[in-house]
Write an enzyme that holds these catalytic residues in place. Structure first.
Site: not given
Ligand SMILES: C[S@@+](CC[C@H](N)C(=O)[O-])C[C@H]1O[C@@H](n2cnc3c(N)ncnc32)[C@H](O)[C@@H]1O
Length: 450
Positions: A273-274, A390, A292
């Site tokens: 979510p950013g 994480c 994303d």
């Molecule tokens: C751990 S979360 C990211 C949290 C974010 N960096 C933050 O600090 O708020 C992982 C994200 O990877 C996205 N995701 C999963 N596979 C992906 C892909 N192939 N390409 C881009 N985003 C992807 C998911 O939708 C999710 O939002």
């Protein structure tokens, strides 16, 4: 938690009914966050608190139900029974029981009557026997590691294998409530100033000396964000301590690197979510591309940036398929905060341990390796990539990194930066211990091949 006394307050039986529905949804494989969206808004805070307690004791409750009634009742009744058993489970020394036990039994029976009338006497008998024989039953069941630690057996074994000296501490920490932590917007002020501002409104908090936590604040007690001074204006955001390592690590680089120059082109490859996108922009003037694959979640990046008056290019696309979206201009830096088991954030999401399956870990490490491999060509020679998850499982951290560096000749893993952080463990002398969530960080530099 006390029994509600106000006449308009929802009855405990109604709260238990919704709690059991949320617990049942988790047992069927749905996330607690999604399950709670189905709960009436007025009941949600109470039901969320009850669901957290139940999920943190679900291993004990399941063992107790199996002991008292080996044949499971219908799923909805079972979820109610488990919720009541979890809330009747003896509290740790110094804690007070959430409800007086006979009130809880009566209210649980009242709730069962709304679900399946003819199960009421069965639930009543099981719960009353549990109360009568509680000391004996709990003494016996606590010999089983899954019942004692409230984690699935495969998870415990994996932690024992990965962390022979820390696994017990991780399991214990996972059942604690995580503190509320904030990130002060570096463009608006310092952590020390914000702690003083909080004190003026009666909110006790502390800042940190740690070089990667220069803008971090931890509250003594959680409060709704609406009570945080300047939250709406973008002075501060909610973010765990370990998650706050990412942006300074990428912006500053290793001890021999230069900080990213103003205008540097940065890819945040899994951005929603950013939280980390915003932190990067708070720390430096960067040209950030926030990607994303989940368009709905990506909207939250836009909302966050708007609240903080920051700007990035947001793109809903698959980071592992750059041919479909990349304009061919290389990036100075890439943040890959990859999708993972989230086994490091169990304190904040007590459902995770019950949702994951052992085979998920291998599948996720495959996805993480694919993302790394697909994104590496987008990085300039001399550029840097920060890999983060994480997770506390080595297969999603050090394992992915070792395999990547072995295959990728031009990837240099920066020594002494990041590594695994184990959640909720305070020991300043042990670099694995993190007062924040469990995380893994690896900083790679791209060598120009001659
Ligand atoms: C751990 S979360 C990211 C949290 C974010 N960096 C933050 O600090 O708020 C992982 C994200 O990877 C996205 N995701 C999963 N596979 C992906 C892909 N192939 N390409 C881009 N985003 C992807 C998911 O939708 C999710 O939002």
């Amino acid at each position: 938690m006390n029994t509600p006394t106000h006449s308009n307050a929802p009855s405990l039986s109604t709260q238990l009914l919704h709690t059991a529905q949320a617990v049942d949804a988790v047992r069927q494989g749905r996330s607690l966050t999604e399950a709670l969206t189905r709960c009436p808004a007025a009941l949600r805070p109470g039901v969320q608190a009850l669901s957290f307690t139940v999920l943190r004791r679900l291993g004990s409750a399941q063992a107790a139900r199996e002991y008292l009634a080996s044949k499971a009742p219908a799923a909805a009744v079972d979820a109610l029974l488990l919720s009541a058993l979890a809330l009747l489970w003896p509290t740790a020394a110094g804690e007070t029981a959430p409800y007086e036990e006979h009130t809880l039994v009566n209210q649980a029976v009242a709730a069962v009557k709304k679900v399946q009338l003819n199960s009421a006497s069965f639930v009543n008998a099981v719960l009353r026997r549990f109360i009568r024989e509680r000391d004996e039953i709990t003494h016996l069941l606590l010999k089983d590691p899954a019942a004692r630690s409230n984690h699935p057996t495969w998870w415990i074994k994996r932690l024992q294998q990965d962390w022979p000296t820390h696994w017990k501490g991780i399991l214990q920490a996972n059942n604690q409530q995580a503190p509320m932590c904030l990130r002060v917007n570096a463009r608006r002020g310092s952590a020390v100033e914000y702690v003083a501002r909080l004190a003026e409104t009666g909110i006790a908090a502390r800042s940190f000396e740690h070089p990667l936590l220069t803008h971090a604040v931890q509250l003594e007690k959680a409060v709704p964000v609406t009570q945080l001074p300047g939250f709406e204006q973008g002075d501060v955001s909610v973010q765990d301590l370990a998650a706050q390592w990412a942006a300074p690590l990428l912006v500053r680089g290793g001890s021999h690197s230069h900080a990213l120059a103003p205008g540097a082109r940065v890819l945040d490859a899994c951005a929603a979510p950013g939280g980390k996108t915003a932190h990067l922009l708070e720390l430096a003037e960067l040209d950030v591309w926030a990607v994303d694959s989940d368009a709905q979640r990506l909207k939250r990046v836009d909302e966050t940036l708007e609240r903080l008056s920051l700007k990035a290019h947001t793109l809903a696309c698959d980071a592992a398929a750059p041919q479909s979206w990349w304009d061919g201009q290389a990036f100075d830096a890439i943040l890959l905060d990859a999708p993972c088991s989230a086994s490091g954030i169990v304190r904040r999401h007590p459902d995770i341990r019950w949702l994951r399956r052992p085979e998920d870990i291998g599948a996720l490490s495959g996805t993480q390796s694919r993302l790394l491999k697909s994104l590496w060509p987008l990085l300039k020679p001399g550029g840097r990539l920060l890999y983060a998850t994480c997770s506390v499982f080595q297969q999603e951290g050090q394992g992915v990194m070792d395999a990547f560096v072995r295959q990728q000749e031009d990837a240099i893993h920066t020594a002494g930066v990041g590594g695994h952080l184990l959640p909720g463990l305070e020991d300043a002398a042990d670099p694995l211990c993190s007062p924040g969530d469990g995380f893994y960080y690896a900083l790679l530099e791209k060598r120009a091949l001659g």
